[in-house]
Design a protein around this motif. Structure first.
Motif, PDB file in Angstrom:
ATOM      1  N   GLN A 117      14.137   0.243 -30.440  1.00  0.00           N
ATOM      2  CA  GLN A 117      12.683   0.227 -30.581  1.00  0.00           C
ATOM      3  C   GLN A 117      12.174  -1.187 -30.827  1.00  0.00           C
ATOM      4  OE1 GLN A 117      10.842   3.312 -32.863  1.00  0.00           O
ATOM      5  NE2 GLN A 117      11.482   4.750 -31.312  1.00  0.00           N
TER       6      GLN A 117
ATOM      7  N   HIS B  40      12.371  -2.972 -27.512  1.00  0.00           N
ATOM      8  CA  HIS B  40      11.351  -2.363 -26.636  1.00  0.00           C
ATOM      9  C   HIS B  40       9.974  -2.972 -26.928  1.00  0.00           C
ATOM     10  CE1 HIS B  40      10.650   0.980 -23.841  1.00  0.00           C
ATOM     11  NE2 HIS B  40       9.605   1.371 -24.538  1.00  0.00           N
ATOM     12  N   ILE B  41       9.614  -2.996 -28.192  1.00  0.00           N
ATOM     13  CA  ILE B  41       8.300  -3.522 -28.600  1.00  0.00           C
ATOM     14  C   ILE B  41       8.193  -5.020 -28.305  1.00  0.00           C
ATOM     15  CG2 ILE B  41       6.920  -4.102 -30.659  1.00  0.00           C
ATOM     16  CD1 ILE B  41       6.404  -1.351 -29.842  1.00  0.00           C
TER      17      ILE B  41
ATOM     18  N   VAL C 269       7.572  -5.484 -24.674  1.00  0.00           N
ATOM     19  CA  VAL C 269       6.196  -5.086 -24.333  1.00  0.00           C
ATOM     20  C   VAL C 269       5.206  -6.193 -24.732  1.00  0.00           C
ATOM     21  CG1 VAL C 269       4.329  -3.502 -24.974  1.00  0.00           C
ATOM     22  CG2 VAL C 269       6.580  -2.597 -24.405  1.00  0.00           C
TER      23      VAL C 269
ATOM     24  N   LEU D  58      13.133  -3.925 -21.388  1.00  0.00           N
ATOM     25  CA  LEU D  58      12.237  -2.771 -21.553  1.00  0.00           C
ATOM     26  C   LEU D  58      12.847  -1.517 -20.915  1.00  0.00           C
ATOM     27  CD1 LEU D  58       9.256  -2.320 -22.568  1.00  0.00           C
ATOM     28  CD2 LEU D  58       8.629  -2.363 -20.174  1.00  0.00           C
TER      29      LEU D  58
ATOM     30  N   GLY E  63      14.236   1.510 -22.936  1.00  0.00           N
ATOM     31  CA  GLY E  63      13.463   2.739 -22.689  1.00  0.00           C
ATOM     32  C   GLY E  63      14.385   3.891 -22.311  1.00  0.00           C
ATOM     33  N   TYR E  64      15.203   3.662 -21.260  1.00  0.00           N
ATOM     34  CA  TYR E  64      16.106   4.740 -20.842  1.00  0.00           C
ATOM     35  C   TYR E  64      17.231   4.942 -21.862  1.00  0.00           C
ATOM     36  CZ  TYR E  64      13.507   5.467 -16.614  1.00  0.00           C
ATOM     37  OH  TYR E  64      12.501   5.797 -15.736  1.00  0.00           O
TER      38      TYR E  64
ATOM     39  N   MET F 243      16.720   4.829 -25.071  1.00  0.00           N
ATOM     40  CA  MET F 243      16.133   5.724 -26.086  1.00  0.00           C
ATOM     41  C   MET F 243      16.077   7.168 -25.583  1.00  0.00           C
ATOM     42  SD  MET F 243      13.260   3.645 -28.265  1.00  0.00           S
ATOM     43  CE  MET F 243      12.378   2.801 -26.967  1.00  0.00           C
TER      44      MET F 243
ATOM     45  N   ARG G  60      17.732  10.116 -27.591  1.00  0.00           N
ATOM     46  CA  ARG G  60      16.978  11.314 -28.004  1.00  0.00           C
ATOM     47  C   ARG G  60      17.615  12.601 -27.479  1.00  0.00           C
ATOM     48  NH1 ARG G  60      15.353   7.507 -30.006  1.00  0.00           N
ATOM     49  NH2 ARG G  60      13.271   6.648 -30.337  1.00  0.00           N
TER      50      ARG G  60
ATOM     51  N   GLN H 165       6.886  11.941 -25.023  1.00  0.00           N
ATOM     52  CA  GLN H 165       7.959  11.068 -24.526  1.00  0.00           C
ATOM     53  C   GLN H 165       8.000  11.085 -22.991  1.00  0.00           C
ATOM     54  OE1 GLN H 165      11.016  12.920 -26.867  1.00  0.00           O
ATOM     55  NE2 GLN H 165      11.044  11.247 -28.354  1.00  0.00           N
TER      56      GLN H 165
ATOM     57  N   MET I 126       5.381   8.766 -21.770  1.00  0.00           N
ATOM     58  CA  MET I 126       5.891   7.383 -21.897  1.00  0.00           C
ATOM     59  C   MET I 126       6.813   7.042 -20.736  1.00  0.00           C
ATOM     60  SD  MET I 126       6.936   4.512 -23.124  1.00  0.00           S
ATOM     61  CE  MET I 126       5.820   4.453 -24.506  1.00  0.00           C
TER      62      MET I 126
ATOM     63  N   GLY J 207       5.430   4.418 -18.214  1.00  0.00           N
ATOM     64  CA  GLY J 207       6.201   3.170 -18.374  1.00  0.00           C
ATOM     65  C   GLY J 207       6.934   2.826 -17.084  1.00  0.00           C
ATOM     66  N   SER J 208       7.546   3.848 -16.447  1.00  0.00           N
ATOM     67  CA  SER J 208       8.271   3.597 -15.198  1.00  0.00           C
ATOM     68  C   SER J 208       7.295   3.186 -14.096  1.00  0.00           C
ATOM     69  CB  SER J 208       9.058   4.836 -14.764  1.00  0.00           C
ATOM     70  OG  SER J 208       9.956   5.207 -15.793  1.00  0.00           O
TER      71      SER J 208
ATOM     72  N   GLY K 197       3.639   6.214 -26.791  1.00  0.00           N
ATOM     73  CA  GLY K 197       4.762   5.804 -27.653  1.00  0.00           C
ATOM     74  C   GLY K 197       4.454   6.104 -29.107  1.00  0.00           C
TER      75      GLY K 197
ATOM     76  N   ALA L 141       4.416   9.823 -29.612  1.00  0.00           N
ATOM     77  CA  ALA L 141       5.781  10.373 -29.636  1.00  0.00           C
ATOM     78  C   ALA L 141       6.390  10.260 -31.036  1.00  0.00           C
ATOM     79  CB  ALA L 141       6.651   9.637 -28.622  1.00  0.00           C
ATOM     80  N   ILE L 142       6.020   9.196 -31.747  1.00  0.00           N
ATOM     81  CA  ILE L 142       6.626   8.976 -33.065  1.00  0.00           C
ATOM     82  C   ILE L 142       5.811   9.617 -34.191  1.00  0.00           C
ATOM     83  CG2 ILE L 142       7.323   7.187 -34.722  1.00  0.00           C
ATOM     84  CD1 ILE L 142       7.837   5.393 -32.261  1.00  0.00           C
TER      85      ILE L 142
HETATM   86  C1  HEM Z   1      11.046   1.984 -18.115  1.00  0.00           C
HETATM   87  C2  HEM Z   1      10.036   2.503 -18.674  1.00  0.00           C
HETATM   88  C3  HEM Z   1       9.989   3.019 -20.085  1.00  0.00           C
HETATM   89  C4  HEM Z   1      10.732   4.012 -20.666  1.00  0.00           C
HETATM   90  C5  HEM Z   1      11.832   4.845 -20.019  1.00  0.00           C
HETATM   91  C6  HEM Z   1      10.295   4.138 -22.048  1.00  0.00           C
HETATM   92  C7  HEM Z   1      10.800   5.039 -22.980  1.00  0.00           C
HETATM   93  C8  HEM Z   1      10.455   5.092 -24.313  1.00  0.00           C
HETATM   94  C9  HEM Z   1      11.029   5.969 -25.296  1.00  0.00           C
HETATM   95  C10 HEM Z   1      12.100   7.026 -25.018  1.00  0.00           C
HETATM   96  C11 HEM Z   1      10.433   5.710 -26.481  1.00  0.00           C
HETATM   97  C12 HEM Z   1      10.747   6.371 -27.840  1.00  0.00           C
HETATM   98  C13 HEM Z   1       9.746   7.436 -28.182  1.00  0.00           C
HETATM   99  C14 HEM Z   1      10.145   8.131 -29.476  1.00  0.00           C
HETATM  100  O1  HEM Z   1      10.763   7.510 -30.339  1.00  0.00           O
HETATM  101  O2  HEM Z   1       9.842   9.310 -29.615  1.00  0.00           O
HETATM  102  C15 HEM Z   1       9.462   4.649 -26.267  1.00  0.00           C
HETATM  103  C16 HEM Z   1       8.640   4.104 -27.243  1.00  0.00           C
HETATM  104  C17 HEM Z   1       7.629   3.228 -27.007  1.00  0.00           C
HETATM  105  N1  HEM Z   1       7.332   2.605 -25.794  1.00  0.00           N
HETATM  106 FE1  HEM Z   1       8.308   2.901 -24.042  1.00  0.00          FE
HETATM  107  N2  HEM Z   1       9.298   3.225 -22.268  1.00  0.00           N
HETATM  108  C18 HEM Z   1       9.081   2.530 -21.100  1.00  0.00           C
HETATM  109  C19 HEM Z   1       8.149   1.538 -20.881  1.00  0.00           C
HETATM  110  C20 HEM Z   1       7.175   1.164 -21.801  1.00  0.00           C
HETATM  111  C21 HEM Z   1       6.060   0.305 -21.517  1.00  0.00           C
HETATM  112  C22 HEM Z   1       5.765  -0.338 -20.154  1.00  0.00           C
HETATM  113  C23 HEM Z   1       5.335   0.181 -22.662  1.00  0.00           C
HETATM  114  C24 HEM Z   1       4.062  -0.564 -22.951  1.00  0.00           C
HETATM  115  C25 HEM Z   1       3.117  -0.755 -22.136  1.00  0.00           C
HETATM  116  C26 HEM Z   1       6.008   0.953 -23.693  1.00  0.00           C
HETATM  117  C27 HEM Z   1       5.589   1.064 -25.008  1.00  0.00           C
HETATM  118  C28 HEM Z   1       6.217   1.819 -25.969  1.00  0.00           C
HETATM  119  C29 HEM Z   1       5.772   1.919 -27.350  1.00  0.00           C
HETATM  120  C30 HEM Z   1       4.568   1.190 -27.948  1.00  0.00           C
HETATM  121  C31 HEM Z   1       6.662   2.804 -27.981  1.00  0.00           C
HETATM  122  C32 HEM Z   1       6.577   3.239 -29.442  1.00  0.00           C
HETATM  123  C33 HEM Z   1       7.194   2.296 -30.365  1.00  0.00           C
HETATM  124  C34 HEM Z   1       8.650   2.101 -30.128  1.00  0.00           C
HETATM  125  O3  HEM Z   1       9.385   3.066 -29.935  1.00  0.00           O
HETATM  126  O4  HEM Z   1       9.128   0.970 -30.140  1.00  0.00           O
HETATM  127  N3  HEM Z   1       7.132   1.542 -23.123  1.00  0.00           N
HETATM  128  N4  HEM Z   1       9.504   4.300 -24.929  1.00  0.00           N
END
Ligand code: HEM
Length: 157
Positions: A8, A11-12, A15, A65, A69-70, A72, A76, A86, A89, A93-94, A148, A151-152
């Protein structure tokens, strides 16, 4: 090692670098250049170097990212275990990542070709295309970030 926290955090961080970078370029730098530089050649040359350097840095952030992302999704319990938030997201996100790849491989490479043949008008047209599509990504970032958070912590209201 707490893999959830590490994923996480990365990921952040990715972003912030990616979206923060395009907000600055699209929202502030490019309009200021258009006002300050009337000459298409100077503007195109400068924008091209900016985009090139930004893309070079952002490949790393984009890869981080997607991997986190994948990663996480896997942490999960896989796609079958995802909540609606989720899923939103993963899908949004994809889509943002695919759009960013399109921006690189189509308008950016066209801009590069135009700069190499010193066609400054065409280079500026492609730069405008990059800005327009990047704005779509900035708009998509809002519901993506919201999903995101949702989801949390659950929905806002
Ligand atoms: C390849 C594409 C992406 C995938 C597969 C993905 C997947 C995920 C997953 C599985 C979570 C965890 C959610 C949870 O804990 O319940 C998450 C959290 C989050 N994602 Fe993504 N994400 C992607 C792209 C992005 C993009 C492009 C952004 C922003 C524009 C983003 C912003 C966030 C934020 C703000 C969170 C919540 C905080 C965190 O977990 O760090 N994500 N994402």
């Amino acid at each position: 090692m707490n893999w959830n926290a590490l994923a996480q955090f990365i990921h952040i961080l990715a972003v912030v670098l990616w979206i923060g970078g395009i907000v600055f370029m699209d929202g502030f730098l490019a309009p200021a250049l258009r006002r300050a530089m009337a000459q298409a050649e100077l503007r195109a040359r400068l924008l091209y170097v900016l985009f090139r350097n930004f893309f070079a840095a952002i490949w790393g952030a984009g890869a981080a990212l997607v991997v986190t992302g994948y990663g996480m999704v896997w942490l999960r319990g896989g796609f079958g275990a995802l909540s609606p938030a989720q899923w939103v997201m993963v899908i949004l996100g994809s889509a943002m990542v695919v759009l960013a790849l399109y921006i690189f491989f189509v308008p950016f490479l066209r801009m590069r070709a135009a700069v190499l043949r010193a066609d400054w008008g065409a280079a500026c047209t492609q730069a405008a295309q990059i800005r327009l599509l990047s704005t779509v990504n900035i708009v998509l970032a809002v519901p993506t970030i919201l999903s995101g958070v949702w989801a949390i912590f659950g929905p806002l209201a």
